[in-house]
Design a protein around this motif. Structure first.
Motif, PDB file in Angstrom:
ATOM      1  N   ASP A  44       0.820  -1.213   0.000  1.00 30.02           N
ATOM      2  CA  ASP A  44       0.000   0.000   0.000  1.00 30.02           C
ATOM      3  C   ASP A  44       0.852   1.260   0.000  1.00 30.02           C
ATOM      4  OD1 ASP A  44      -2.749  -0.798  -0.058  1.00 30.02           O
ATOM      5  OD2 ASP A  44      -2.508  -1.599   1.963  1.00 30.02           O
ATOM      6  N   ASP A  45       0.392   2.239  -0.772  1.00 25.03           N
ATOM      7  CA  ASP A  45       0.912   3.605  -0.739  1.00 25.03           C
ATOM      8  C   ASP A  45      -0.223   4.489  -0.234  1.00 25.03           C
ATOM      9  OD1 ASP A  45       3.615   3.287  -2.139  1.00 25.03           O
ATOM     10  OD2 ASP A  45       2.222   2.355  -3.571  1.00 25.03           O
ATOM     11  N   ALA A  62       2.471   0.216  10.577  1.00 23.60           N
ATOM     12  CA  ALA A  62       1.829  -0.921   9.910  1.00 23.60           C
ATOM     13  C   ALA A  62       2.636  -1.384   8.701  1.00 23.60           C
ATOM     14  CB  ALA A  62       0.408  -0.551   9.488  1.00 23.60           C
ATOM     15  N   ALA A  63       3.749  -0.711   8.423  1.00 20.38           N
ATOM     16  CA  ALA A  63       4.693  -1.080   7.360  1.00 20.38           C
ATOM     17  C   ALA A  63       4.100  -1.101   5.957  1.00 20.38           C
ATOM     18  CB  ALA A  63       5.337  -2.428   7.678  1.00 20.38           C
ATOM     19  N   PRO A  64       3.342  -0.055   5.565  1.00 20.52           N
ATOM     20  CA  PRO A  64       2.984   0.055   4.146  1.00 20.52           C
ATOM     21  C   PRO A  64       4.222   0.433   3.340  1.00 20.52           C
ATOM     22  CG  PRO A  64       2.366   2.053   5.288  1.00 20.52           C
ATOM     23  CD  PRO A  64       2.888   1.110   6.340  1.00 20.52           C
ATOM     24  N   ARG A  65       4.105   0.412   2.031  1.00 19.98           N
ATOM     25  CA  ARG A  65       5.264   0.745   1.199  1.00 19.98           C
ATOM     26  C   ARG A  65       5.653   2.217   1.364  1.00 19.98           C
ATOM     27  NH1 ARG A  65       4.674  -1.534  -4.488  1.00 19.98           N
ATOM     28  NH2 ARG A  65       2.831  -0.179  -4.500  1.00 19.98           N
ATOM     29  N   SER A  66       4.648   3.107   1.449  1.00 16.51           N
ATOM     30  CA  SER A  66       4.956   4.523   1.637  1.00 16.51           C
ATOM     31  C   SER A  66       3.777   5.231   2.298  1.00 16.51           C
ATOM     32  CB  SER A  66       5.273   5.209   0.289  1.00 16.51           C
ATOM     33  OG  SER A  66       4.130   5.216  -0.553  1.00 16.51           O
ATOM     34  N   VAL A  67       4.106   6.318   3.004  1.00 15.44           N
ATOM     35  CA  VAL A  67       3.106   7.195   3.621  1.00 15.44           C
ATOM     36  C   VAL A  67       3.418   8.613   3.157  1.00 15.44           C
ATOM     37  CG1 VAL A  67       2.172   8.141   5.766  1.00 15.44           C
ATOM     38  CG2 VAL A  67       2.860   5.728   5.664  1.00 15.44           C
ATOM     39  N   HIS A  68       2.493   9.220   2.432  1.00 15.55           N
ATOM     40  CA  HIS A  68       2.666  10.588   1.954  1.00 15.55           C
ATOM     41  C   HIS A  68       1.822  11.520   2.821  1.00 15.55           C
ATOM     42  CE1 HIS A  68       4.979   9.491  -1.624  1.00 15.55           C
ATOM     43  NE2 HIS A  68       4.212   8.425  -1.665  1.00 15.55           N
ATOM     44  N   ASP A 276      14.433   2.140  13.168  1.00 16.03           N
ATOM     45  CA  ASP A 276      15.107   1.089  12.410  1.00 16.03           C
ATOM     46  C   ASP A 276      14.745   1.090  10.922  1.00 16.03           C
ATOM     47  OD1 ASP A 276      16.488   0.218  14.605  1.00 16.03           O
ATOM     48  OD2 ASP A 276      15.130  -1.444  15.066  1.00 16.03           O
ATOM     49  N   GLY A 277      13.923   2.022  10.485  1.00 19.47           N
ATOM     50  CA  GLY A 277      13.675   2.127   9.049  1.00 19.47           C
ATOM     51  C   GLY A 277      12.263   2.501   8.644  1.00 19.47           C
ATOM     52  N   LEU A 278      11.276   2.226   9.488  1.00 20.40           N
ATOM     53  CA  LEU A 278       9.901   2.507   9.083  1.00 20.40           C
ATOM     54  C   LEU A 278       9.652   4.001   8.894  1.00 20.40           C
ATOM     55  CD1 LEU A 278       7.830  -0.033  11.217  1.00 20.40           C
ATOM     56  CD2 LEU A 278       8.394  -0.151   8.784  1.00 20.40           C
ATOM     57  N   VAL A 279      10.345   4.851   9.672  1.00 19.49           N
ATOM     58  CA  VAL A 279      10.130   6.292   9.519  1.00 19.49           C
ATOM     59  C   VAL A 279      10.570   6.776   8.141  1.00 19.49           C
ATOM     60  CG1 VAL A 279      12.357   7.154  10.393  1.00 19.49           C
ATOM     61  CG2 VAL A 279      10.258   8.463  10.811  1.00 19.49           C
TER      62      VAL A 279
END
Length: 397
Positions: A44-45, A62-68, A276-279
């Motif tokens: 999900d984007d 929730a680890a979607p592909r991207s959050v804009h 660790d990377g989600l941000v």
């Protein structure tokens, strides 16, 4: 004074407040029900209106592909940028002091040495002026900004009325039964004639980010009285829903969170998951929803539109039409949209014209609503200051 002039003056006041200030120092939508409605997956984007950025961080967990995160007010994006910089650069204890307690002694040096270099030029310009007063001044950060100013004044009113002990007993109640015993006593004293008068004023609602168009949505249901809507909402918050994990109302009653009652991004394990990377999946854009989508080279599968369509439903109807046309132009297959309204029914949505392949259709014919699920989730919303909640899939075939 004519109705038309009142409307123009009210709109001018709201725009002046909204476009010249940090309005929201916290998100006022419950991400727990949002994430159940969105059903986010790794492909999900997501587009979300930034507000204070708390929920963009929650969705990233929730680890979607991207959050804009998109907002026309760069100050709101500056706040999210500061949180992202803090996650990348600070340890948890320091981060919680800033965004959990809302205070940090020596914040200017911390900002200059650790955070400023992570920010965009507009965010640097904002925080160069505001960082000391917002985080190391007389009041905690959560009593800053226009909504924070209102919360501060309400707390001063509660203290003058000798209600502080009862408020703390309510916020710390262990059971809903205990809440039900305390709330009526507070309600009787809280909703004085003066408070009812103030809650029905455009100037006060503008401080809370409620424009005249949204006020009208509420008034149509509640006989012209926003205060009546507020009373019913608080009856649910304090008389039906458990308060023990309601960090929204705890914050505005006390000026800070606790480790046990706070947004997800302020929980230690989640903080380190973001670090660790989600941000890094969060991308911040100062733009309108329509403007961002027109420039975006890709598709979006999840849209979180908050309540801002109420804002556009009157004087900015053309913007509402453009936004929905842009949403359909950039929507991925099986795209889902969630939004809120101040009214019990946002009937204006279904008549919005959407043009595809030279053919214009009504928006209501292009949405598949999950009305029962939305109503079920809305009942559990811990904020409970909206009249209705919507979940809809786009029929984009």
């Amino acid at each position: 004074m004519s109705c038309c002039l009142c409307k123009r003056l009210s709109t001018m006041l709201f725009n002046r407040i909204h476009m010249n200030n940090l309005v929201y120092n916290v998100c006022w939508e419950d991400p727990r029900i949002d994430k159940q409605a969105l059903r986010l997956g790794p492909e999900d984007d997501l587009l979300v209106i930034t507000s204070a950025g708390c929920n963009a961080l929650s969705y990233a967990l929730a680890a979607p592909r991207s959050v804009h995160a998109v907002d026309v007010n760069y100050r709101q994006n500056a706040l999210l940028e500061l949180k992202i910089a803090g996650i990348r650069e600070l340890d948890f204890e320091t981060f919680f002091q800033l965004f959990g307690r809302g205070r940090y002694s020596g914040v200017t040096a911390l900002y200059r040495q650790r955070l400023r270099g992570r920010l965009s030029p507009p965010a640097q310009k904002f925080w160069d002026r505001k960082i000391a007063s917002f985080f190391d001044g007389k009041y905690p950060f959560f009593f800053r900004g226009t909504s924070g100013f209102f919360a501060r004044k309400m707390n001063a009113y509660l203290d003058r009325r000798g209600m502080r002990d009862d408020i703390l007993r309510l916020i710390n109640a262990a059971t809903v039964d205990e809440q039900r015993q305390i709330w009526p006593k507070i309600k009787k004293r809280l909703f004085s004639p003066m408070v009812r008068f103030m809650v029905n004023r455009d100037a006060v609602l503008a401080l809370l980010g409620v424009p005249r168009a949204q006020r009208r949505q509420i008034e149509q249901t509640y006989g012209g009285h926003v205060s009546r809507f507020a009373e019913e909402a608080l009856d649910d918050v304090f008389g039906r829903l458990p308060i023990r994990d309601n960090y929204f109302w705890r914050l505005y009653a006390t000026g800070s969170y606790t480790r046990e009652c706070c947004p997800e991004y302020l929980q230690e394990d989640n903080f380190y998951a973001l670090k660790d990377g989600l941000v890094d999946r969060i991308h911040v854009h100062t733009d309108s929803v329509d403007g961002f989508l027109r420039r975006y080279d890709g598709t979006i599968s999840r849209f979180v539109l908050l309540d801002h369509m109420d804002w556009l439903s009157d004087c900015l109807y053309g913007t509402l039409v453009a936004e929905w046309n842009a949403i359909f132009a950039k929507a991925a297959p099986s795209a889902r949209v969630i939004w809120r309204s101040g009214g019990l029914a946002a009937g204006y949505i279904d008549s919005v014209p959407v043009t595809r392949a030279g053919r214009t259709e009504k928006l209501g014919d292009l949405l598949r609503y999950e009305r029962d699920r939305a109503a079920e989730l809305h009942r559990e919303d811990r904020v409970h200051t909206y009249g209705s909640f919507y979940i809809a899939d786009l029929l984009n075939g």
